[in-house]
Write a protein that holds these residues in place. Structure first.
Motif, PDB file in Angstrom:
ATOM      1  N   UNK A 143       0.848  -1.176   0.000  1.00  0.00           N
ATOM      2  CA  UNK A 143       0.000   0.000   0.000  1.00  0.00           C
ATOM      3  C   UNK A 143       0.886   1.229   0.000  1.00  0.00           C
ATOM      4  N   UNK A 144       0.443   2.242  -0.696  1.00  0.00           N
ATOM      5  CA  UNK A 144       1.208   3.477  -0.751  1.00  0.00           C
ATOM      6  C   UNK A 144       0.251   4.651  -0.874  1.00  0.00           C
ATOM      7  N   UNK A 145       0.726   5.781  -0.509  1.00  0.00           N
ATOM      8  CA  UNK A 145      -0.034   7.017  -0.641  1.00  0.00           C
ATOM      9  C   UNK A 145       0.745   7.909  -1.592  1.00  0.00           C
ATOM     10  N   UNK A 146       0.127   8.213  -2.691  1.00  0.00           N
ATOM     11  CA  UNK A 146       0.781   9.040  -3.686  1.00  0.00           C
ATOM     12  C   UNK A 146      -0.112  10.225  -4.011  1.00  0.00           C
ATOM     13  N   UNK A 147       0.508  11.354  -4.302  1.00  0.00           N
ATOM     14  CA  UNK A 147      -0.279  12.540  -4.637  1.00  0.00           C
ATOM     15  C   UNK A 147      -0.825  12.470  -6.063  1.00  0.00           C
ATOM     16  N   UNK A 148      -0.243  11.635  -6.905  1.00  0.00           N
ATOM     17  CA  UNK A 148      -0.750  11.487  -8.269  1.00  0.00           C
ATOM     18  C   UNK A 148      -1.100  10.028  -8.543  1.00  0.00           C
ATOM     19  N   UNK A 149      -2.011   9.829  -9.468  1.00  0.00           N
ATOM     20  CA  UNK A 149      -2.536   8.493  -9.753  1.00  0.00           C
ATOM     21  C   UNK A 149      -1.530   7.626 -10.497  1.00  0.00           C
ATOM     22  N   UNK A 150      -1.653   6.341 -10.277  1.00  0.00           N
ATOM     23  CA  UNK A 150      -0.900   5.326 -10.998  1.00  0.00           C
ATOM     24  C   UNK A 150      -1.885   4.632 -11.930  1.00  0.00           C
ATOM     25  N   UNK A 151      -1.535   4.529 -13.202  1.00  0.00           N
ATOM     26  CA  UNK A 151      -2.419   3.931 -14.192  1.00  0.00           C
ATOM     27  C   UNK A 151      -1.826   2.635 -14.741  1.00  0.00           C
ATOM     28  N   UNK A 152      -2.702   1.688 -15.041  1.00  0.00           N
ATOM     29  CA  UNK A 152      -2.335   0.448 -15.722  1.00  0.00           C
ATOM     30  C   UNK A 152      -3.178   0.390 -16.987  1.00  0.00           C
ATOM     31  N   UNK A 153      -2.526   0.193 -18.108  1.00  0.00           N
ATOM     32  CA  UNK A 153      -3.223   0.056 -19.376  1.00  0.00           C
ATOM     33  C   UNK A 153      -2.764  -1.246 -20.006  1.00  0.00           C
ATOM     34  N   UNK A 154      -3.680  -2.215 -20.062  1.00  0.00           N
ATOM     35  CA  UNK A 154      -3.338  -3.518 -20.621  1.00  0.00           C
ATOM     36  C   UNK A 154      -4.586  -4.243 -21.053  1.00  0.00           C
ATOM     37  N   UNK A 155      -4.412  -5.485 -21.498  1.00  0.00           N
ATOM     38  CA  UNK A 155      -5.543  -6.275 -21.953  1.00  0.00           C
ATOM     39  C   UNK A 155      -6.451  -6.691 -20.808  1.00  0.00           C
ATOM     40  N   UNK A 156      -5.895  -6.779 -19.621  1.00  0.00           N
ATOM     41  CA  UNK A 156      -6.646  -7.201 -18.448  1.00  0.00           C
ATOM     42  C   UNK A 156      -6.320  -6.240 -17.308  1.00  0.00           C
ATOM     43  N   UNK A 157      -7.176  -6.186 -16.316  1.00  0.00           N
ATOM     44  CA  UNK A 157      -6.926  -5.314 -15.164  1.00  0.00           C
ATOM     45  C   UNK A 157      -5.905  -5.921 -14.210  1.00  0.00           C
ATOM     46  N   UNK A 158      -5.626  -7.210 -14.381  1.00  0.00           N
ATOM     47  CA  UNK A 158      -4.680  -7.919 -13.517  1.00  0.00           C
ATOM     48  C   UNK A 158      -3.484  -8.384 -14.340  1.00  0.00           C
ATOM     49  N   UNK A 159      -2.398  -8.622 -13.652  1.00  0.00           N
ATOM     50  CA  UNK A 159      -1.206  -9.170 -14.300  1.00  0.00           C
ATOM     51  C   UNK A 159      -1.048 -10.598 -13.811  1.00  0.00           C
ATOM     52  N   UNK A 160      -0.929 -11.516 -14.752  1.00  0.00           N
ATOM     53  CA  UNK A 160      -0.775 -12.935 -14.407  1.00  0.00           C
ATOM     54  C   UNK A 160       0.551 -13.443 -14.958  1.00  0.00           C
ATOM     55  N   UNK A 161       1.285 -14.100 -14.093  1.00  0.00           N
ATOM     56  CA  UNK A 161       2.526 -14.744 -14.500  1.00  0.00           C
ATOM     57  C   UNK A 161       2.332 -16.245 -14.401  1.00  0.00           C
ATOM     58  N   UNK A 162       2.671 -16.964 -15.461  1.00  0.00           N
ATOM     59  CA  UNK A 162       2.594 -18.419 -15.455  1.00  0.00           C
ATOM     60  C   UNK A 162       3.861 -18.997 -14.836  1.00  0.00           C
ATOM     61  N   UNK A 163       3.862 -20.298 -14.645  1.00  0.00           N
ATOM     62  CA  UNK A 163       4.978 -20.972 -13.971  1.00  0.00           C
ATOM     63  C   UNK A 163       6.299 -20.809 -14.712  1.00  0.00           C
TER      64      UNK A 163
END
Length: 169
Positions: A101-121
């Protein structure tokens, strides 16, 4: 018998020194504010970079899929990465590996195909490629680009300028 003389500043000298000090502080204060904001952005970028690499490493070491998602409260996943993120095993989401968790004065954005990041084995992230970015006014301050092989890199200045439209909307 020698007379002792007292050495001191006059009121006029003290007022001039105080005025010069006030002027120098008023000039330096905006610079300190900009420095603090820049350091905050860089700290967030470095922290996020380390967390993404850690999630990939955990997927490889545990030989299972690991998921990284934005989280407002640390207990559930959300689309918003501004307040922090959580790392969990995909098969058992109740098994949380890390909460940041962090508190930042500006937003952090993620732009991708999914809202989550998945790593396979094997460390790949075929459906989770995309980019994290943070805006500074109407420009991109920085971008971290995740490719399908699961590797993260810092975007160049030219890439930041080319993607500046993301901060104008």
């Amino acid at each position: 018998m020698k007379q002792r003389t007292q050495l001191a500043f006059s009121l006029y000298e003290l007022l001039v020194a105080l005025a010069l000090f006030s002027i120098s502080i008023s000039i330096a204060l905006p610079s300190f504010s900009a420095l603090r904001e820049r350091n905050e952005r860089e700290a967030l970028r470095n922290h996020l970079h380390a967390s993404v690499n850690h999630a990939r490493l955990q997927a490889i070491l545990r030989k299972t899929s690991v998921e990284l998602c934005g989280s407002l409260d640390g207990t559930t996943c959300s689309r918003d990465w501004t307040q922090g993120w959580r790392m969990q095993l995909m098969r058992t989401p109740e098994q949380v590996l890390q909460i940041q968790q962090h508190r930042s004065s500006s937003r952090l954005y993620w732009s991708g195909f999914d809202t989550r990041i998945r790593f396979h084995a094997n460390g790949t992230s075929p459906t989770s490629n995309g980019r994290f970015f943070q805006c500074k006014g109407k420009e991109i301050a920085w971008q971290l680009v995740l490719n399908r092989q699961g590797r993260l890199r810092l975007a160049s200045t030219a890439e930041n300028l080319a993607e500046a439209h993301r901060c104008r909307g």
